[in-house]
Scaffold this active site. Structure first.
Site, PDB file in Angstrom:
ATOM      1  CG  ASP A   8      -0.299   0.416   2.621  1.00  0.00           C
ATOM      2  OD1 ASP A   8       1.009  -0.107   2.696  1.00  0.00           O
ATOM      3  OD2 ASP A   8      -0.916   0.451   3.556  1.00  0.00           O
ATOM      4  CB  CYS A  66       1.091  -2.306   5.245  1.00  0.00           C
ATOM      5  SG  CYS A  66       0.887  -3.584   6.977  1.00  0.00           S
ATOM      6  CB  THR A  68       3.009  -1.893  11.142  1.00  0.00           C
ATOM      7  OG1 THR A  68       1.270  -2.549  11.124  1.00  0.00           O
ATOM      8  CG2 THR A  68       2.466  -0.687  11.537  1.00  0.00           C
ATOM      9  CG  HIS A  99      10.703 -23.815  12.684  1.00  0.00           C
ATOM     10  ND1 HIS A  99      10.978 -23.427  14.254  1.00  0.00           N
ATOM     11  CD2 HIS A  99      11.983 -23.918  12.236  1.00  0.00           C
ATOM     12  CE1 HIS A  99      12.004 -24.459  14.479  1.00  0.00           C
ATOM     13  NE2 HIS A  99      12.798 -24.363  13.476  1.00  0.00           N
ATOM     14  CG  HIS A 134       9.341 -27.759  12.034  1.00  0.00           C
ATOM     15  ND1 HIS A 134       8.604 -27.087  12.950  1.00  0.00           N
ATOM     16  CD2 HIS A 134      10.618 -28.202  12.062  1.00  0.00           C
ATOM     17  CE1 HIS A 134       9.935 -27.240  13.490  1.00  0.00           C
ATOM     18  NE2 HIS A 134      10.645 -27.257  12.466  1.00  0.00           N
TER      19      HIS A 134
END
Length: 154
Positions: A8, A66, A68, A99, A134
């Site tokens: 964004d 974005c 954050t 993982h 995993h």
């Protein structure tokens, strides 16, 4: 390896930096936008576009950015088949691949310095999924996509 990238307006500057830096390192990068940091756009549109492209072509990986990275990671993970990890350093990037076999990386354009973001991406690209112990966990995550109200913990 082809990298699908989208952001964004809050991630535009970091996306532009990463696109250029990764291209210089020899990676093929497909930029899904946005094309400006000046006009507000909605991160779910770009994160979903990245996720859909990655799911459609398993030979690709994605980067969603974005402000954050939080919103982009949430939105990308709504696409069935996406395992998007929000990372903030080389260790979390490596663990995302080793993982969790993350096929999309989320980064914060306003919270992650360019060189740290590049280190995260390169570390993630060079890491290898360590299946074995995993895989049952990833199978449980995939089962949640099929039956989100079911009991994945049993």
């Amino acid at each position: 390896m082809k990298i699908i990238i989208g952001s964004d307006h809050g991630g535009f500057r970091l996306k532009s930096f990463l696109t250029h830096a990764l291209t210089l390192k020899g990676y093929e990068v497909e930029d899904l936008g946005t094309d400006s940091g000046e006009r507000a756009v909605d991160y779910p549109d770009f994160a979903a576009a990245v996720g859909r492209k990655v799911v459609a072509d398993p030979t690709t990986v994605g980067i969603a950015i974005c402000g954050t990275g939080i919103g982009a990671s949430i939105a990308a993970n709504k696409i069935a088949g996406v395992r998007c990890a929000l990372v903030y350093d080389g260790y979390t990037a490596r663990m995302a691949k080793e993982h969790n076999n993350a096929n999309v990386l989320a980064l914060g354009g306003r919270t992650t310095a360019e060189e740290i973001a590049l280190d995260c991406v390169v570390t993630w690209l060079n890491a290898t999924y360590q299946d074995g112990r995993h895989q049952p966990r990833l199978d449980k995550i995939a089962a949640l996509e099929e039956c989100p109200l079911g009991s994945a913990g049993k």
